[in-house]
Write a protein that holds these residues in place. Sequence first.
Motif, short mmCIF file in Angstrom:
data_model
loop_
_atom_site.label_atom_id
_atom_site.label_comp_id
_atom_site.label_asym_id
_atom_site.label_seq_id
_atom_site.Cartn_x
_atom_site.Cartn_y
_atom_site.Cartn_z
N THR B 529 36.83 39.29 30.82
CA THR B 529 37.79 40.38 30.76
C THR B 529 37.32 41.46 29.80
O THR B 529 37.37 42.65 30.10
N TRP B 530 36.89 41.04 28.60
CA TRP B 530 36.45 42.03 27.63
C TRP B 530 35.23 42.79 28.11
O TRP B 530 35.09 43.98 27.83
N LEU B 531 34.32 42.11 28.79
CA LEU B 531 33.15 42.80 29.31
C LEU B 531 33.53 43.81 30.36
O LEU B 531 32.94 44.88 30.46
N GLY B 532 34.54 43.45 31.14
CA GLY B 532 34.85 44.28 32.30
C GLY B 532 35.86 45.37 32.08
O GLY B 532 36.08 46.18 32.95
N VAL B 533 36.48 45.42 30.88
CA VAL B 533 37.60 46.33 30.72
C VAL B 533 37.15 47.79 30.78
O VAL B 533 37.92 48.65 31.19
N LEU B 534 35.86 48.05 30.43
CA LEU B 534 35.40 49.42 30.51
C LEU B 534 35.27 49.86 31.97
O LEU B 534 35.48 51.02 32.30
N PHE B 535 34.93 48.91 32.83
CA PHE B 535 34.66 49.28 34.22
C PHE B 535 35.85 49.07 35.12
O PHE B 535 35.89 49.59 36.23
N ALA B 536 36.82 48.30 34.70
CA ALA B 536 38.01 48.06 35.51
C ALA B 536 39.19 47.97 34.56
O ALA B 536 39.53 46.91 34.06
N PRO B 537 39.86 49.10 34.29
CA PRO B 537 40.89 49.10 33.25
C PRO B 537 42.07 48.19 33.52
O PRO B 537 42.81 47.87 32.60
N LEU B 538 42.26 47.77 34.76
CA LEU B 538 43.40 46.90 35.01
C LEU B 538 43.05 45.43 34.93
O LEU B 538 43.87 44.58 35.24
N LEU B 539 41.80 45.15 34.50
CA LEU B 539 41.41 43.74 34.40
C LEU B 539 42.27 42.92 33.44
O LEU B 539 42.58 41.77 33.73
N PRO B 540 42.71 43.47 32.29
CA PRO B 540 43.63 42.69 31.46
C PRO B 540 44.90 42.27 32.18
O PRO B 540 45.46 41.21 31.90
N ALA B 541 45.36 43.10 33.11
CA ALA B 541 46.57 42.73 33.86
C ALA B 541 46.29 41.49 34.69
O ALA B 541 47.10 40.55 34.74
N ILE B 542 45.12 41.49 35.33
CA ILE B 542 44.75 40.33 36.16
C ILE B 542 44.59 39.09 35.29
O ILE B 542 45.03 38.00 35.65
N GLN B 543 43.97 39.28 34.12
CA GLN B 543 43.79 38.15 33.22
C GLN B 543 45.13 37.63 32.72
O GLN B 543 45.33 36.42 32.61
N THR B 544 46.08 38.55 32.44
CA THR B 544 47.42 38.12 32.01
C THR B 544 48.06 37.26 33.07
O THR B 544 48.58 36.17 32.79
N LEU B 545 48.01 37.76 34.30
CA LEU B 545 48.60 37.02 35.41
C LEU B 545 47.95 35.65 35.55
O LEU B 545 48.63 34.62 35.71
N LYS B 546 46.62 35.66 35.43
CA LYS B 546 45.87 34.41 35.57
C LYS B 546 46.28 33.42 34.47
O LYS B 546 46.48 32.23 34.74
N LEU B 547 46.43 33.91 33.22
CA LEU B 547 46.80 33.01 32.12
C LEU B 547 48.19 32.43 32.32
O LEU B 547 48.43 31.25 32.07
N VAL B 548 49.12 33.26 32.80
CA VAL B 548 50.48 32.77 33.00
C VAL B 548 50.48 31.66 34.05
O VAL B 548 51.06 30.59 33.86
#
Lengths: 195, 708
Positions: B529-548
Amino acid sequence: MTRVQCHCALGKKEKPTALAGRKTEDCTFFTRKEILRLHGRYHEMAPNVVPMDYTKDPDVKLPMQLIINMPELKENPFKERIVESFSEDGEGSLSFNDFVDMFSVLSEMAPRELKAIYAFKIYDFNTDNFICKSDLEQTLNKLTREELTAEEITLVCEKVIEEADMDGDGKLGFADFENMISKAPDFLSTFHIRI
Amino acid sequence: ALHTSFHQLIQEQSSLMEAALELEMQERSREPGQDEQHPNFSPTTLRILASMPSRTIGRSRGAIISQYYNRTARLRRRSSRPPLQQLCRTARPSLRHYDLETDPTRATLEEKRSLLVKELLSLSPGQRSHMLLTVPLSLAEKRTLRWVLSRQSQPGRAPHRTSSSPCGRSKDCIVLVSLGCGLLSLLAAAQPWHYALKQIGGRFGSSVLSYFVFLKTLLIFNIFSLLILLVFVVAPQAVYPPPSASPRPFTGLELLTGAGYFTHSLLYYGYYSNVTLNDPCASSPNGSMCPHTAPQFPYNMPLAYVFSIGVSFLLTCVLLVYSMSRSFGESYRVGSSTGDLAVKVFCAWDFKVVQRRSVKLQCENICTQLKELLAEQRSRSCSLSLCQRLGRTVVLLLAWVLSLSSVLGCVVALRYFSEHMHVQEAILLVLPLVVSLLNVLMPHLYNLLATWEKQDSPVTEVYVACWETCVGQDLYRFVVMDFIFTLLDTLFGELVWRLILEKKLKRNQKPEFDIARNVLELIYGQTLTWLGVLFAPLLPAIQTLKLVLLFYVKKTSLMQNCQSPSKPWQASRMSTFFITLLCFPSFLGAAIFLSYTILSVRPSETCGPFQGLETMYKSGKTWVQLLEKSNPNITWFAWVHQYLVENTFLLFFMSGVLLAVIYFNIQVVRGQRRIIRLLKEQIANEGEDKIFLIQKLHSVYEQRERRA
């Protein structure tokens, strides 16, 4: 965390009786919502005895047998000692204040020093303000459900006193106990009951 | 009469001195604990012993109140003026700060209470609240004190309750950290998953619970980054969408590959425009006067993009370092070398465990550990023979060689694979599939190696349209695949394995929850997620969903398929280790990679917010130049930017300062160890003095009784 306004007008001599008033909230590590939830748990242990309305500060105490049957304490080998340490009348019965106090000290927000004081009280079975050899033996028996042989218990007790006793009186005073606890990073996470 | 009393006094003194001489001539027998088993002590002696401060300090309310009165007075004195030496011996009221008649050791309970209240009133509200929370009195007593305090303090000034978060106690919190702490404590107060965590802790203990708490921490980090990116990057772009090509039709495969319909969407870098949004001057490009319409807010998209990502990383870094230092501070203790057995006896019992079976298991665990410790201490003298040591070294070397070669093999295979891959829709999934497959299989191989070697070895993972959108898509695929494979691994590793054990092999043993492997999987997902946040700003949202989702899946699997851990795990050291692992390889690597990309790599020409610029960082630089041109009064800002931020001298200077601070701290720790040793000797000496005095007291009373 909303403030609960004082019920009485300013200037009148108010007694500290409001259940979840600002005063109780500031004296424990719980929020108002949690104190009300604790009251629900206290009430359901003896619904006929514990009143729902605590504004008149009723003098209600629940005996130890009821409290040690709570699911959080039932399987704990030190349950009697825990309840006795927080009981004000020396017989192990807890008023609601003592009940909240107990879970407040055992919550994860209580600081290490406070927990150490009460842990020392719990492990001091003969209440002489020292953890002597007999206290240690009782602790070990409760911890291991008497699986250790008598020789092993004696050995462990000697080693513990040797390691922790600093002033050479053969038993652990509170200063020795606190010093030993400060070396244990796990203490805060193990001496914790979630309610 | 005066003479006779003096005469008596002198006679008593001389007899005492005789007794003293007699005692000195005797051998001093140092038998600890003798006073307790000594039935010969007179009742007077025993009465005096029983009222010693060390024996009453926890017992009587009066003693506790006196102790805390002294403590509060010391606190107040420390904060107001430098302490004078031997303050307790001086008789000057101005120095003692209280009247001579009310000597606290002799006062009644009411007087002691009023003294304590008086001292508490002189503290600040925060300190007062803290002191009240930590005094070990009963709740009823505290409420009385609190009521008396509120009555006597100034009306109108509402006493303010400090939050119980650590930031509330320290006076010098920087604004950013206190804001983060406030948000953290808010989230903690909201207490998501409180009952679920209680259930897990009750059945499996603190060690397995630490994994779920770590998951919750990661969720909080992701939510922070998501909020910042949502507010500053995604929302403005969503409100002013750029003119884009017609979107491709939506097929179900997009959820897995992230390409197709999602390519030109808010999800990826390529969608974001490189112009200033909402700019009224944009419609007249010929340099003519900008129309004076209603004041609008022009929003510089490239600048916002690079700054939001920078700020979210900075915030994550600060939060990480703070939680790491807090958990490190809890687990590291100066001078703690001995004391394993004592600590084990008093701190091993996990009070959170409430289920009967788990409690029984815990008792057995503790018993085994104590026996092992005893055996270890008994056999510490005899060391291993040369043959055994050699054998152990050979095994260790072999295990290392195997691990390293397998890692190298994976790296080479993946590189070869990624270079010879075709770019078709479904084939895009093959690389992440292979990586995730390796991620799942290699830990099992390493676990086998570890049981053979009797040591843990961490898994070394392999990390590898605009080209930024491609990278973003790749990382999205990685994240999704990682999630799918975690699900599959939970399914097969835990559920199917348990069924096999129960039905086929008829063993009554369930599989154990492998904490280390699961935590590493979490860290891997977070790194992606941290690597990709520059290239896909909504990646933290996907990671949040995945963690839940992961929380619920893992919890269900844990409850159904796993048993309590049989190995003793120290929960707090583990939390420190997890957070350190998250910070050092994972976050630092992502931050370095991102800095390199922002500072050196040329962004693509055709899409994204940095089209046409040399590097992404240049957008910030051009903005500073623009500022300088428009407002000549803030040239200092450009100067600061040029000479401090861009100059490498600052980096060297900061590294030098950091090294100096580390060296200083090492010396402080060394000094503290020496002081601890000296203090321990002093305590032992005081103990000997005390025993000596008790014996002497006893002999004095014995003499007196014999004479009477």
